[in-house]
Scaffold this motif. Structure first.
Motif, PDB file in Angstrom:
ATOM      1  N   SER A   1       2.201  22.492 117.814  1.00 34.41           N
ATOM      2  CA  SER A   1       2.284  21.423 118.809  1.00 34.41           C
ATOM      3  C   SER A   1       1.070  20.509 118.727  1.00 34.41           C
ATOM      4  O   SER A   1       1.185  19.287 118.862  1.00 34.41           O
ATOM      5  N   LYS A   2      -0.100  21.100 118.478  1.00 35.95           N
ATOM      6  CA  LYS A   2      -1.310  20.273 118.319  1.00 35.95           C
ATOM      7  C   LYS A   2      -1.161  19.348 117.116  1.00 35.95           C
ATOM      8  O   LYS A   2      -1.458  18.145 117.188  1.00 35.95           O
ATOM      9  N   LYS A   3      -0.719  19.913 116.015  1.00 32.50           N
ATOM     10  CA  LYS A   3      -0.606  19.128 114.782  1.00 32.50           C
ATOM     11  C   LYS A   3       0.422  18.022 114.922  1.00 32.50           C
ATOM     12  O   LYS A   3       0.207  16.884 114.490  1.00 32.50           O
ATOM     13  N   ILE A   4       1.554  18.290 115.555  1.00 30.40           N
ATOM     14  CA  ILE A   4       2.598  17.271 115.644  1.00 30.40           C
ATOM     15  C   ILE A   4       2.171  16.157 116.610  1.00 30.40           C
ATOM     16  O   ILE A   4       2.548  14.995 116.419  1.00 30.40           O
ATOM     17  N   LEU A   5       1.355  16.465 117.607  1.00 31.19           N
ATOM     18  CA  LEU A   5       0.820  15.415 118.468  1.00 31.19           C
ATOM     19  C   LEU A   5      -0.102  14.500 117.668  1.00 31.19           C
ATOM     20  O   LEU A   5      -0.107  13.276 117.855  1.00 31.19           O
ATOM     21  N   GLY A   6      -0.888  15.085 116.763  1.00 29.06           N
ATOM     22  CA  GLY A   6      -1.698  14.268 115.870  1.00 29.06           C
ATOM     23  C   GLY A   6      -0.846  13.354 115.021  1.00 29.06           C
ATOM     24  O   GLY A   6      -1.160  12.176 114.822  1.00 29.06           O
ATOM     25  N   ASP A   7       0.278  13.885 114.514  1.00 28.72           N
ATOM     26  CA  ASP A   7       1.205  13.079 113.710  1.00 28.72           C
ATOM     27  C   ASP A   7       1.772  11.914 114.518  1.00 28.72           C
ATOM     28  O   ASP A   7       1.795  10.767 114.055  1.00 28.72           O
ATOM     29  N   VAL A   8       2.234  12.223 115.721  1.00 24.37           N
ATOM     30  CA  VAL A   8       2.882  11.203 116.552  1.00 24.37           C
ATOM     31  C   VAL A   8       1.911  10.064 116.868  1.00 24.37           C
ATOM     32  O   VAL A   8       2.242   8.882 116.707  1.00 24.37           O
ATOM     33  N   TYR A   9       0.700  10.405 117.296  1.00 22.35           N
ATOM     34  CA  TYR A   9      -0.253   9.370 117.687  1.00 22.35           C
ATOM     35  C   TYR A   9      -0.842   8.624 116.497  1.00 22.35           C
ATOM     36  O   TYR A   9      -1.382   7.530 116.663  1.00 22.35           O
ATOM     37  N   SER A  10      -0.739   9.194 115.296  1.00 20.91           N
ATOM     38  CA  SER A  10      -1.214   8.473 114.109  1.00 20.91           C
ATOM     39  C   SER A  10      -0.149   7.548 113.542  1.00 20.91           C
ATOM     40  O   SER A  10      -0.414   6.780 112.612  1.00 20.91           O
TER      41      SER A  10
END
Length: 429
Positions: free
Chosen positions: A61-70
């Motif tokens: 979940s942490k990693k995919i939030l990074g993906d979304v906001y990038s």
């Protein structure tokens, strides 16, 4: 548990007990539920699910939030990329979540799956690219949020933050901060912190050690948002104020449509976009010049794909692009554009009314002997301005600029100067 007390992250709602949420099956199920919500266009729900479980310790979940906001397309939700108006690119949030994923501590949980380990590796690989996009100020902002997250966690989280400071991993290297965190963690019973403290202390000078221990003595855990956030009344006032400002700006931008094509052509030519003959017609040459200008505005935006950049190249200026065009040409010292940009600030056309900015740009145009700019300054000083940074009437300055405009051959200045003299004489009588 890692992040079990964290409630400081932007938009994060209070999470349930980390012990209750750390088990693999519920976390994975909710992570997948977030994917399904995202695929269905329920972006807010997807973000909320991922944030909740990221706080609870789910590295995916942490990693995919990074993906979304990038702005990175999600491999797990191909073909369902959120539009920028729904989830704007936010490099600060992206770096925050990628860092939390990259330095996730699996020892606090059950053995990780291959997918969880892969999420951590991919997040770490993205850190350099995200940092490259950001200003040093934004990087510092994200690092402060990372530090705050760990400080709000368990004693072991505080120890981990000390390691990060010591190594310069995820936050800027700072031995004083590292020793401070080790001291705090040691007081809270983390055995590894004692060993780390004893190793680091001899490598530091007495002043650094004294500073670190003073900060440790003064340290307080970050307050939860209900003690630091804004009240509902404050939030409502800010919302109403923002709505009114948006309405006001919409009216200002609508007025941009009255600007002559001739002035746009002059600004395009001044910036080297080759609009051709200044004929006040929106012909092929002018449209091509507009396309070149539009592309120049997004050419260096690394958050946009080439297709996204081409989508703004229409050959027809939006009101906002028109404002940017005159602003760029004014900064390039094109006198007519400086005059137009000044008038826009006088009247609130495309920008907020601002007397200081109006005088600034009109003065720069007048310094290049543009008669109409002197005339405009004469009127500004005769009548004053409204809006931000109001300019008070000043007859002496008004007379100077109107006389200068007249001397440069701008006929309307003659009548204005005579009227100003008449009003001045009548007032004295």
């Amino acid at each position: 548990m890692l992040f079990e007390k964290t409630r400081q992250l932007l938009g994060v709602m209070a999470a349930a007990s980390a012990l209750a949420l750390a088990a693999a099956s519920p976390a994975h199920a909710t992570y997948e539920a977030g994917i399904e919500a995202y695929k269905n266009g329920q972006y807010a729900q997807a973000l909320d699910l991922w944030r909740r479980f990221a706080v609870a310790g789910d590295v995916r979940s942490k990693k995919i939030l990074g993906d979304v906001y990038s702005g990175k397309p999600l491999e797990a939700a191909r073909g369902a990329n959120a539009p920028l108006e729904e989830i704007p690119v936010d490099n600060v949030q992206s770096l925050l979540w990628y860092t939390l994923a990259a330095y996730h501590d699996f020892s606090a949980y059950q053995l990780p799956t291959a997918e969880e380990v892969n999420a951590q590796i991919l997040a770490e690989a993205r850190l350099t690219d995200i940092r490259f996009r950001m200003s040093s100020g934004d990087v510092s902002k994200a690092e402060a949020m990372v530090a705050q997250t760990f400080e709000a966690g368990s004693p072991y989280d505080i120890y981990r933050l000390g390691e990060m400071y010591q190594k310069g991993a995820g936050v800027e290297k700072n031995n004083a901060n590292a020793l401070k965190m080790y001291a705090l963690a040691k007081e809270r019973g983390v055995g590894e912190a004692s060993a780390a403290y004893e190793y680091l202390e001899p490598l530091m000078n007495p002043k650094e050690i004294e500073t670190a221990l003073e900060k440790a003595a003064e340290w307080q855990p970050p307050l939860p948002p209900e003690h630091t956030g804004k009240t509902r009344q404050q939030e409502e006032l800010e919302r109403v104020k923002k709505e009114l400002e948006e309405i006001k700006m919409a009216d200002a931008l609508e007025a941009v449509s009255d600007i002559d094509v001739e002035l746009i052509q002059r600004s395009l030519n001044a910036l080297g976009f080759r609009a051709g003959t200044v004929d006040n017609k929106l012909g092929p040459s002018t449209r091509d010049a507009i396309r070149r200008f539009q592309y120049s505005q997004v050419a260096r935006d690394y958050d946009k794909t080439e297709d996204e950049k081409q989508s703004v190249v229409t050959g027809v200026l939006t009101p906002r692009q028109t404002v940017d065009l005159f602003g760029d040409a004014a900064k390039a010292k094109h006198p007519m554009s400086q005059y137009v940009y000044g008038i826009m600030h006088v009247r609130g056309i495309g920008v907020e009314q601002d007397g200081t900015e109006a005088v600034r740009w009109l003065t720069e145009a007048a310094a290049q002997n543009l008669a109409i700019a002197h005339y405009a300054l004469g009127v500004v000083y005769r009548d004053g301005t409204t809006g931000l940074n109001e300019v008070a009437p000043d007859e002496r300055k008004s007379a100077f600029h109107l006389a200068r405009a007249s001397a440069l051959g701008y006929t309307p200045a003659n009548d204005a100067l005579r009227r100003l003299s008449f009003e001045y004489t009548r007032d004295n009588q």
